[in-house]
Design a protein around this motif. Structure first.
Motif, PDB file in Angstrom:
ATOM      1  N   ASP A 107       1.008  -1.004  -0.055  1.00 19.93           N
ATOM      2  CA  ASP A 107       0.101   0.056   0.079  1.00 19.93           C
ATOM      3  C   ASP A 107       0.822   1.082  -0.094  1.00 19.93           C
ATOM      4  OD1 ASP A 107      -2.141  -1.489  -0.068  1.00 19.93           O
ATOM      5  OD2 ASP A 107      -2.439  -1.381   2.358  1.00 19.93           O
ATOM      6  N   TYR A 108       2.162   1.224   0.247  1.00 16.23           N
ATOM      7  CA  TYR A 108       2.926   2.220   0.467  1.00 16.23           C
ATOM      8  C   TYR A 108       3.858   2.551  -0.489  1.00 16.23           C
ATOM      9  CZ  TYR A 108       1.325   2.104   5.221  1.00 16.23           C
ATOM     10  OH  TYR A 108       0.498   1.945   6.407  1.00 16.23           O
ATOM     11  N   LEU A 109       4.131   1.719  -1.727  1.00 21.03           N
ATOM     12  CA  LEU A 109       5.048   1.597  -2.450  1.00 21.03           C
ATOM     13  C   LEU A 109       5.050   2.749  -3.409  1.00 21.03           C
ATOM     14  CD1 LEU A 109       5.315  -2.264  -3.312  1.00 21.03           C
ATOM     15  CD2 LEU A 109       6.949  -0.864  -2.019  1.00 21.03           C
ATOM     16  N   GLU A 110       3.892   3.298  -3.785  1.00 19.10           N
ATOM     17  CA  GLU A 110       4.056   4.386  -4.844  1.00 19.10           C
ATOM     18  C   GLU A 110       3.791   5.808  -4.055  1.00 19.10           C
ATOM     19  OE1 GLU A 110       0.783   4.130  -7.713  1.00 19.10           O
ATOM     20  OE2 GLU A 110       1.669   1.915  -8.134  1.00 19.10           O
ATOM     21  N   SER A 111       3.403   5.932  -3.000  1.00 18.18           N
ATOM     22  CA  SER A 111       3.155   6.991  -2.195  1.00 18.18           C
ATOM     23  C   SER A 111       4.178   7.542  -1.155  1.00 18.18           C
ATOM     24  CB  SER A 111       1.700   7.070  -1.322  1.00 18.18           C
ATOM     25  OG  SER A 111       1.808   5.922  -0.590  1.00 18.18           O
ATOM     26  N   HIS A 112       5.148   6.695  -0.880  1.00 20.43           N
ATOM     27  CA  HIS A 112       6.152   6.805   0.060  1.00 20.43           C
ATOM     28  C   HIS A 112       7.497   6.576  -0.381  1.00 20.43           C
ATOM     29  CE1 HIS A 112       2.556   6.655   2.610  1.00 20.43           C
ATOM     30  NE2 HIS A 112       3.257   7.138   3.787  1.00 20.43           N
ATOM     31  N   VAL A 113       8.416   6.936   0.351  1.00 19.00           N
ATOM     32  CA  VAL A 113       9.873   6.434   0.280  1.00 19.00           C
ATOM     33  C   VAL A 113       9.734   5.346   1.187  1.00 19.00           C
ATOM     34  CG1 VAL A 113      12.342   6.590   0.542  1.00 19.00           C
ATOM     35  CG2 VAL A 113      11.129   8.617  -0.367  1.00 19.00           C
ATOM     36  N   CYS A 114      10.082   4.137   0.670  1.00 20.83           N
ATOM     37  CA  CYS A 114      10.012   2.860   1.450  1.00 20.83           C
ATOM     38  C   CYS A 114      11.441   2.316   1.902  1.00 20.83           C
ATOM     39  CB  CYS A 114       9.105   1.565   0.769  1.00 20.83           C
ATOM     40  SG  CYS A 114       7.532   2.287   0.317  1.00 20.83           S
ATOM     41  N   LEU A 115      11.654   2.079   3.043  1.00 15.19           N
ATOM     42  CA  LEU A 115      12.988   1.627   3.644  1.00 15.19           C
ATOM     43  C   LEU A 115      12.692   0.182   4.278  1.00 15.19           C
ATOM     44  CD1 LEU A 115      13.998   4.993   5.567  1.00 15.19           C
ATOM     45  CD2 LEU A 115      14.482   4.342   3.334  1.00 15.19           C
ATOM     46  N   ILE A 116      13.260  -0.619   3.809  1.00 18.83           N
ATOM     47  CA  ILE A 116      12.822  -2.145   3.885  1.00 18.83           C
ATOM     48  C   ILE A 116      13.948  -2.929   4.543  1.00 18.83           C
ATOM     49  CG2 ILE A 116      11.967  -4.269   3.254  1.00 18.83           C
ATOM     50  CD1 ILE A 116      10.310  -2.685   1.167  1.00 18.83           C
ATOM     51  N   GLU A 117      13.990  -3.216   5.869  1.00 12.30           N
ATOM     52  CA  GLU A 117      14.874  -4.014   6.563  1.00 12.30           C
ATOM     53  C   GLU A 117      14.643  -5.504   6.359  1.00 12.30           C
ATOM     54  OE1 GLU A 117      16.455  -3.018  10.527  1.00 12.30           O
ATOM     55  OE2 GLU A 117      15.476  -1.011  10.242  1.00 12.30           O
ATOM     56  N   TRP A 118      15.685  -6.198   6.162  1.00 14.56           N
ATOM     57  CA  TRP A 118      15.616  -7.604   5.649  1.00 14.56           C
ATOM     58  C   TRP A 118      14.906  -8.065   4.603  1.00 14.56           C
ATOM     59  CZ3 TRP A 118      18.809 -10.112   8.527  1.00 14.56           C
ATOM     60  CH2 TRP A 118      19.387  -9.617   9.917  1.00 14.56           C
ATOM     61  N   PRO A 119      15.247  -7.355   3.513  1.00 14.73           N
ATOM     62  CA  PRO A 119      14.435  -7.376   2.351  1.00 14.73           C
ATOM     63  C   PRO A 119      14.421  -8.773   1.613  1.00 14.73           C
ATOM     64  CG  PRO A 119      16.578  -6.403   1.795  1.00 14.73           C
ATOM     65  CD  PRO A 119      16.607  -6.555   3.285  1.00 14.73           C
ATOM     66  N   ASP A 120      15.185  -9.808   2.234  1.00 15.16           N
ATOM     67  CA  ASP A 120      15.225 -11.168   1.487  1.00 15.16           C
ATOM     68  C   ASP A 120      13.792 -11.599   1.842  1.00 15.16           C
ATOM     69  OD1 ASP A 120      16.080 -10.858   4.335  1.00 15.16           O
ATOM     70  OD2 ASP A 120      16.013 -13.153   4.254  1.00 15.16           O
ATOM     71  N   ARG A 121      13.007 -11.133   2.796  1.00  9.43           N
ATOM     72  CA  ARG A 121      11.650 -11.421   3.288  1.00  9.43           C
ATOM     73  C   ARG A 121      10.748 -11.002   2.174  1.00  9.43           C
ATOM     74  NH1 ARG A 121      15.443 -12.059   7.386  1.00  9.43           N
ATOM     75  NH2 ARG A 121      14.757 -13.521   9.049  1.00  9.43           N
TER      76      ARG A 121
END
Length: 142
Positions: free
Chosen positions: A88-102
């Motif tokens: 839901d946030y991918l287009e409207s926010h800068v997305c910072l994702i820890e542990w992206p392998d998940r």
């Protein structure tokens, strides 16, 4: 880049924050304690956030009303991103994702920024890779 302190790690993050906009995704990689949340703290400080920044290990997602808005996710406790609403946030926010392998199946990693943090003596090695534009391998941010 070498970071010898939390202050230096936050300063490196601030440089990246100045270049990103809503819709950009940053994959934060590194072992426990490497400084991923410290990096996020510096990123948010550069965008004017002055409140606490904690790892969202237990609530999974936090949002911040900065300009641009930021979503911070920590997927450490999960096997999959499905069902937590991250998409839901991918287009409207800068997305910072820890542990992206998940986050397998959610993102095209080649189109994301990558921040790799590793222990290096008394500090951290921080490598920032830009998304692959199709013009060759992503270049590190200097």
């Amino acid at each position: 880049m070498f970071s010898g302190s939390e202050i230096e790690t936050r300063a490196i993050a601030a440089r990246l924050a100045a270049t990103l906009r809503a819709g950009d995704v940053v994959l934060l990689e590194g072992p426990l304690g490497a400084g991923k949340t410290t990096f996020v703290r510096g990123f948010l400080e550069a965008l004017g956030h002055d409140g606490p920044v904690r790892s969202p290990t237990f609530n999974l997602i936090q949002t911040f009303d900065t300009l641009p808005p930021v979503m911070h996710a920590d997927l450490y406790r999960l096997k999959s991103w499905q069902g937590i609403g991250i998409e839901d946030y991918l287009e409207s926010h800068v997305c910072l994702i820890e542990w992206p392998d998940r986050a397998a199946g959610l993102l095209d990693a080649a189109s994301c920024w990558r921040v790799e943090l590793a222990f290096c003596g008394e500090g951290r090695q921080v490598e920032i890779l830009a998304p692959d534009t199709g013009d060759g391998p992503p270049a590190p941010l200097q």
